[in-house]
Write an enzyme that holds these catalytic residues in place. Structure first.
Site: not given
Ligand SMILES: NC(=O)c1ccc[n+]([C@@H]2O[C@H](COP(=O)([O-])OP(=O)(O)OC[C@H]3O[C@@H](n4cnc5c(N)ncnc54)[C@H](O)[C@@H]3O)[C@@H](O)[C@H]2O)c1
Length: 428
Positions: A260
């Site tokens: 992030c």
């Molecule tokens: N990790 C954090 O602490 C956090 C906190 C707040 C916001 N965010 C935001 O949330 C969002 C997701 O982050 P995350 O950390 O969960 O990511 P992550 O990589 O842990 O998980 C994302 C998932 O999406 C899947 N994916 C990718 N493309 C896809 C598609 N076309 N169809 C279906 N599934 C698909 C991936 O296989 C993966 O399992 C980002 O925008 C991030 O900035 C993350």
């Protein structure tokens, strides 16, 4: 009620479990068949999420995972939690959102709600995502289906941060979209914070993360200034935070990490250019934070020099690979940057992280793939000329580190309460 959550990662998985605990059946969709298979067997792949919670959701709460988007016909709402990284030119890469929109569109039905949760620039939901959903489905947002943005506020590793009790900001494409989104989230989240548009909700999330980035940069700059004056910034922060109003502590470190804070500010700077707006504060914070690993390596060279050692040929241990304490997430970790810089200067580099036993393949740091965390014992640690504490995991025994390692560069104030020898600790 049955909903779908797309992207079962650090954000989508806890959200799925929260809905499922609240009596909402959840279909988890992901493109990664290995994750889908693990979840359906009740297995977690994230350290701070218990397998038992997943097994319980699968067994008795109607949670199941799939790669088949045709199953969207079973649900009335779909929430998107896919990654939003930067590309190699450090510009927003919303391709995961667009691909997800394309996968959803053919299965979109009248009356359905689509919510984006991924952090992104203002306009993504009502311009980019809306366009793919409308062109792929022939339906109109606001008229035929509902569209909203609601940012995630997940804080991995923080036991007090529970999805269900963190207030949730929601913006709708139309007032009716907002009402629909409130009805869905209201089933599972205690406090809802409605705002007037998707763009306001998108901008809110960016403001929260930019606030952190700028304040961490300030702490890092003060670390350098006070350090030159012989003043310990950690002691200053401890004292300053006793002020009961108008101050909030932020801490210096080896550089930014995670999915992030190092990334999200650049979603705004990129979009701001379209409006001919400068983003000097945000860029400056990025500059200061990105310079930190170099500072830490310079301090390490000084520390070695004081012991009549050159960086070239020295054995250096990086303690902590995850980007923050007590989690196993090493994406964008500054530890990688440290390891690269140390290696460039000729050091022999190893790492120890109880939560990252082996480095999995990453897009950014392929050269470290397969490298293993060294074991934590006297014999191994005595073999290093210096250790750099990059992440202060609670489970690491810092007293043992002090006993076994002659020279410690501490970027996290982890040695503050530990008995050490004179000239052994170098704060950086
Ligand atoms: N990790 C954090 O602490 C956090 C906190 C707040 C916001 N965010 C935001 O949330 C969002 C997701 O982050 P995350 O950390 O969960 O990511 P992550 O990589 O842990 O998980 C994302 C998932 O999406 C899947 N994916 C990718 N493309 C896809 C598609 N076309 N169809 C279906 N599934 C698909 C991936 O296989 C993966 O399992 C980002 O925008 C991030 O900035 C993350």
């Amino acid at each position: 009620m049955k909903i779908a959550i797309v992207g079962l990662g650090y954000v989508g998985l806890p959200l799925s479990l929260q809905f499922s605990r609240s009596g909402v059946a959840v279909l988890g969709l992901d493109i990664d068949p290995a994750k889908v298979a693990a979840l359906n067997q009740g297995k977690s792949y994230i350290k701070h999420i218990e397998s038992s919670a997943i097994a319980e959701a699968v067994k008795s709460r109607g949670f199941d995972a799939s790669t088949d988007f045709a199953r969207l016909r079973e649900v009335e709402a779909v929430i998107i939690c896919v990654p939003t990284p930067l590309n190699k030119n450090r510009e927003p890469d919303i391709s995961f959102i667009i691909e997800t929109g394309k996968s959803i569109a053919p299965h979109l039905q009248k009356g359905m709600l689509v919510v984006l949760e991924s952090t992104t620039y203002p306009g993504t939901t009502d311009e980019d995502l809306r366009a793919v959903l409308e062109s792929g489905s022939g339906l109109k947002a606001g008229a035929d289906f509902h569209l909203a943005f609601s940012p995630e506020r997940e804080d991995p590793g923080n036991a007090d941060s529970k999805v269900g009790i963190i207030p949730k900001v929601i913006g709708g494409y139309t007032p009716a979209c907002l009402e629909r989104a409130k009805a869905v989230y209201g089933r599972s989240i205690k406090t809802l914070v409605p705002v007037s548009s998707c763009r306001v909700a998108e901008a809110t999330k960016l403001m929260e993360n930019i606030f952190r980035s700028v304040n961490i940069a300030l702490a890092n700059e003060l670390k350098l200034i006070y350090g030159a004056m012989g003043i310990d910034v950690w002691e200053v922060i401890q004292a300053a935070k006793t002020k009961p109003f108008g101050f909030m502590p932020f801490y210096p470190g080896p550089g930014l990490g995670g999915h992030c804070i190092p990334i999200d500010p650049f979603y705004l700077t990129w979009k701001a250019r379209e409006y001919l707006q400068n983003t000097r504060f945000i860029e400056l914070a990025g500059e200061i934070n990105t310079a930190m690993p170099q500072h830490v390596v310079n301090r390490t060279a000084e520390a070695l020099n004081a012991r009549r050692k050159a960086m070239n040929g020295s054995r250096v241990l990086v303690v902590g690979l995850a980007y923050k304490p007590n989690v196993d997430d090493e994406r964008e970790s500054p530890s990688y940057v440290l390891m690269n810089l140390l290696k460039e200067r000729g050091a022999e580099v190893a790492y120890h992280d109880p939560y990252v036993p082996v480095i999995r393949p990453t897009r950014e740091h392929p050269q470290w793939t397969g490298v293993r965390s060294v074991t934590w014992d006297r014999g191994t640690l005595e073999g290093f000329d210096a250790a750099i504490i990059s992440t202060n995991h609670q489970v690491v025994n810092y007293q043992e580190l002090a006993e076994w390692c002659p020279c410690i560069v501490d970027t996290r104030n982890a040695m503050a309460a530990v008995k050490t020898k004179p000239a052994q600790i170098w704060k950086a």
